[in-house]
Motif scaffolding. Structure first.
Motif, PDB file in Angstrom:
ATOM      1  N   GLU A 112      -8.131   6.425  48.240  1.00 52.80           N
ATOM      2  CA  GLU A 112      -7.148   5.489  47.677  1.00 52.80           C
ATOM      3  C   GLU A 112      -7.308   5.411  46.161  1.00 52.80           C
ATOM      4  OE1 GLU A 112      -6.979   2.370  51.521  1.00 52.80           O
ATOM      5  OE2 GLU A 112      -8.042   1.826  49.685  1.00 52.80           O
ATOM      6  N   PHE A 113      -8.564   5.335  45.724  1.00 58.34           N
ATOM      7  CA  PHE A 113      -8.830   5.210  44.289  1.00 58.34           C
ATOM      8  C   PHE A 113      -8.334   6.449  43.541  1.00 58.34           C
ATOM      9  CE2 PHE A 113     -11.923   5.540  40.668  1.00 58.34           C
ATOM     10  CZ  PHE A 113     -11.385   4.501  39.926  1.00 58.34           C
ATOM     11  N   SER A 114      -8.636   7.633  44.070  1.00 59.81           N
ATOM     12  CA  SER A 114      -8.201   8.873  43.401  1.00 59.81           C
ATOM     13  C   SER A 114      -6.681   8.910  43.283  1.00 59.81           C
ATOM     14  CB  SER A 114      -8.674  10.095  44.197  1.00 59.81           C
ATOM     15  OG  SER A 114     -10.059  10.083  44.308  1.00 59.81           O
ATOM     16  N   GLU A 115      -6.027   8.549  44.362  1.00 58.73           N
ATOM     17  CA  GLU A 115      -4.553   8.570  44.364  1.00 58.73           C
ATOM     18  C   GLU A 115      -3.999   7.652  43.275  1.00 58.73           C
ATOM     19  OE1 GLU A 115      -2.793   7.126  47.988  1.00 58.73           O
ATOM     20  OE2 GLU A 115      -0.776   7.154  47.093  1.00 58.73           O
ATOM     21  N   LEU A 116      -4.560   6.444  43.189  1.00 57.06           N
ATOM     22  CA  LEU A 116      -4.040   5.483  42.213  1.00 57.06           C
ATOM     23  C   LEU A 116      -4.376   5.912  40.773  1.00 57.06           C
ATOM     24  CD1 LEU A 116      -4.435   2.009  43.915  1.00 57.06           C
ATOM     25  CD2 LEU A 116      -2.645   3.731  44.137  1.00 57.06           C
ATOM     26  N   CYS A 117      -5.522   6.547  40.588  1.00 55.14           N
ATOM     27  CA  CYS A 117      -5.857   7.062  39.249  1.00 55.14           C
ATOM     28  C   CYS A 117      -4.820   8.098  38.807  1.00 55.14           C
ATOM     29  CB  CYS A 117      -7.247   7.689  39.250  1.00 55.14           C
ATOM     30  SG  CYS A 117      -8.571   6.473  39.273  1.00 55.14           S
ATOM     31  N   GLU A 118      -4.416   8.946  39.760  1.00 56.52           N
ATOM     32  CA  GLU A 118      -3.401   9.965  39.440  1.00 56.52           C
ATOM     33  C   GLU A 118      -2.077   9.329  39.033  1.00 56.52           C
ATOM     34  OE1 GLU A 118      -2.829  13.019  42.434  1.00 56.52           O
ATOM     35  OE2 GLU A 118      -5.024  13.313  42.508  1.00 56.52           O
ATOM     36  N   ILE A 119      -1.664   8.328  39.784  1.00 53.22           N
ATOM     37  CA  ILE A 119      -0.407   7.632  39.448  1.00 53.22           C
ATOM     38  C   ILE A 119      -0.513   7.009  38.057  1.00 53.22           C
ATOM     39  CG2 ILE A 119       1.152   5.735  40.083  1.00 53.22           C
ATOM     40  CD1 ILE A 119       0.305   6.211  43.017  1.00 53.22           C
ATOM     41  N   ALA A 120      -1.673   6.374  37.792  1.00 55.31           N
ATOM     42  CA  ALA A 120      -1.867   5.737  36.477  1.00 55.31           C
ATOM     43  C   ALA A 120      -1.815   6.780  35.358  1.00 55.31           C
ATOM     44  CB  ALA A 120      -3.200   4.986  36.462  1.00 55.31           C
ATOM     45  N   ASP A 121      -2.505   7.905  35.563  1.00 52.77           N
ATOM     46  CA  ASP A 121      -2.513   8.977  34.555  1.00 52.77           C
ATOM     47  C   ASP A 121      -1.099   9.467  34.279  1.00 52.77           C
ATOM     48  OD1 ASP A 121      -5.183   8.866  34.210  1.00 52.77           O
ATOM     49  OD2 ASP A 121      -5.670  10.707  35.322  1.00 52.77           O
ATOM     50  N   LYS A 122      -0.396   9.731  35.374  1.00 54.49           N
ATOM     51  CA  LYS A 122       0.965  10.275  35.267  1.00 54.49           C
ATOM     52  C   LYS A 122       1.850   9.320  34.471  1.00 54.49           C
ATOM     53  CE  LYS A 122       3.633  10.271  38.755  1.00 54.49           C
ATOM     54  NZ  LYS A 122       3.831  10.285  40.234  1.00 54.49           N
ATOM     55  N   ASN A 123       1.685   8.015  34.717  1.00 53.30           N
ATOM     56  CA  ASN A 123       2.531   7.008  34.056  1.00 53.30           C
ATOM     57  C   ASN A 123       1.907   6.477  32.764  1.00 53.30           C
ATOM     58  OD1 ASN A 123       4.176   7.397  36.241  1.00 53.30           O
ATOM     59  ND2 ASN A 123       3.737   5.420  37.208  1.00 53.30           N
ATOM     60  N   LYS A 124       0.794   7.109  32.349  1.00 57.61           N
ATOM     61  CA  LYS A 124       0.089   6.685  31.115  1.00 57.61           C
ATOM     62  C   LYS A 124      -0.228   5.192  31.117  1.00 57.61           C
ATOM     63  CE  LYS A 124       1.478  10.413  28.027  1.00 57.61           C
ATOM     64  NZ  LYS A 124       1.978  11.277  29.121  1.00 57.61           N
ATOM     65  N   LEU A 125      -0.825   4.760  32.222  1.00 59.09           N
ATOM     66  CA  LEU A 125      -1.167   3.339  32.373  1.00 59.09           C
ATOM     67  C   LEU A 125      -2.677   3.158  32.456  1.00 59.09           C
ATOM     68  CD1 LEU A 125       1.530   2.503  35.060  1.00 59.09           C
ATOM     69  CD2 LEU A 125       1.516   1.683  32.681  1.00 59.09           C
ATOM     70  N   ILE A 126      -3.118   1.989  32.040  1.00 60.62           N
ATOM     71  CA  ILE A 126      -4.531   1.644  32.202  1.00 60.62           C
ATOM     72  C   ILE A 126      -4.705   1.036  33.596  1.00 60.62           C
ATOM     73  CG2 ILE A 126      -6.361   0.082  31.432  1.00 60.62           C
ATOM     74  CD1 ILE A 126      -5.120   0.400  28.582  1.00 60.62           C
ATOM     75  N   TYR A 127      -5.692   1.565  34.329  1.00 64.31           N
ATOM     76  CA  TYR A 127      -5.976   1.076  35.677  1.00 64.31           C
ATOM     77  C   TYR A 127      -7.481   0.886  35.739  1.00 64.31           C
ATOM     78  CZ  TYR A 127      -6.700   1.514  40.784  1.00 64.31           C
ATOM     79  OH  TYR A 127      -7.084   1.330  42.085  1.00 64.31           O
TER      80      TYR A 127
END
Lengths: 254, 254
Positions: free
Chosen positions: B100-115
């Protein structure tokens, strides 16, 4: 009962001190690999006979033998004494492997001899006090046992020497020497573990400087640490629903 | 930056207190599943907007969201917020599984967001003090980390209720809730472990009342215990060759 001791270290002196409270025993002999150490020890402790050969000791009139040699020698020395019809009280750890222990128990049974480990915890009156305290704190969910004591021999090891206690050929190291003091109360109080895992941090000599254990016994999650290259200041702790027990020294239960 | 919070518990109040030191943030909204709890919380904390629908929150002008909901909700709520282009700071544990964490990190990276995870230890100035102290005690051979805290919800559990914190469906229990405070310093100070073993003592609800871990990191033998059904009094300890460090509270590093 005629008694001989194997070894001349401080713990043998301590054992002899304890004998004053056991008048049925007559200490008459000491075994040492070194004639000189044996003679000196005998003189200091009023012992009449010195053996430097295990065969001689086995053939001697000793009815029981206290063994306080390096761990790696416990098995062969105990075996020889039991086979010669002598009761044996052996320092901890009583043997290095479970198979050795089972074999010696069988010999002792066959020869109707007492074969027992000199593990303080099991024979200490404080053990009963600990059990009573345990009854007051409700269900115990977790416990941590530690025996970490900076070895007086470690500076010599760091200088390049190889004291027995850091020599794996002597079956020593933190778990064999100190960790065992954690194992006894853990199993005594919480039962045999259903699962056990352990990891060790090793010195270059191959002896374990420290060992960490996690185990589950009757739904109690237990950890243990032991270390010969550093000093504990936090002690051990048993955490129950209605209170916790802190134990400063797990070896002495104080 | 416009900020919304998810949750109305004590930790959200504590987070809002901290916001006074971060003048760049403007707290304007709270999300709660309960309209009533949300309204009360908003009034108490001077918040203008209450959302009871995650979709509404996702469509709101919030630029970042602080998530302090039960653990089991972290993943879905974080995902929704990240996919809506919002930065996310999420309470520990940030997700329940590594995937779950890896998936959300990818989404954050893609959207240039801090997570990021709101784990106090990693952002505490005391962390540097601990590292410095560690530099003074030489090679560390063993360490024990404990966070055992009697839960104020445990009496309710014993009465037959099922508070979130003892409900495994909420991904809670001692390891998720408390043990994580031991994991962070262990890995931060000693590196990723080469081997890890863990056992848990489970309540009938299926949540772990206590968990015990043993692991080896860079030749340091480490144990950890955490417990929600009993209280620690001994603290944590790091044992080095030249000294030991005792830590009363591993969560606050005091």
């Amino acid at each position: 009962m005629k008694l001989a001791v194997i070894g001349t270290g401080w713990i043998v002196k301590s054992f002899i001190d304890g004998l004053k409270f056991a008048p049925d025993f007559e200490l008459f002999a000491v075994y040492s690999r070194s004639r000189e150490r044996g003679e000196t020890f005998a003189k200091e402790n009023g012992i009449s006979t010195v053996y430097t050969s295990l065969d001689e000791l086995a053939a001697s009139p000793a009815e029981c033998v206290y063994i306080a040699s390096p761990n790696a020698l416990h098995y062969t020395q105990s075996k020889k004494m039991l086979e010669s019809g002598k009761h044996v009280i052996c320092e901890k750890p009583i043997t290095v492997t479970p198979d050795e222990f089972s074999e010696l128990c069988e010999i002792a049974d066959k020869n109707k001899l007492i074969y027992i480990e000199a593990i303080m915890y099991m024979h200490s009156p404080v053990r009963a006090a600990l059990r009573e305290a345990l009854g007051d704190i409700g269900k115990v969910w977790t416990a941590h046992f530690d025996f970490s004591q900076y070895s007086s021999k470690y500076p010599a090891y760091l200088r390049g020497e190889l004291p027995n206690i850091f020599n794996p050929a002597m079956a020593t190291g933190s778990l064999m020497d100190l960790g065992i003091y954690c194992v006894y109360p853990a199993i005594d109080l919480f039962g045999e573990p259903e699962t056990v895992s352990a990891v060790s941090a090793f010195l270059e000599s191959g002896a374990d400087a420290a060992t960490a254990v996690s185990m589950l016994s009757k739904n109690t999650a237990i950890t243990m640490t032991s270390c010969k290259t550093g000093q504990d200041h936090a002690g051990s702790q048993i955490i129950g629903e209605r209170g916790s027990i802190k134990i400063g020294s797990i070896s002495k239960l104080t």
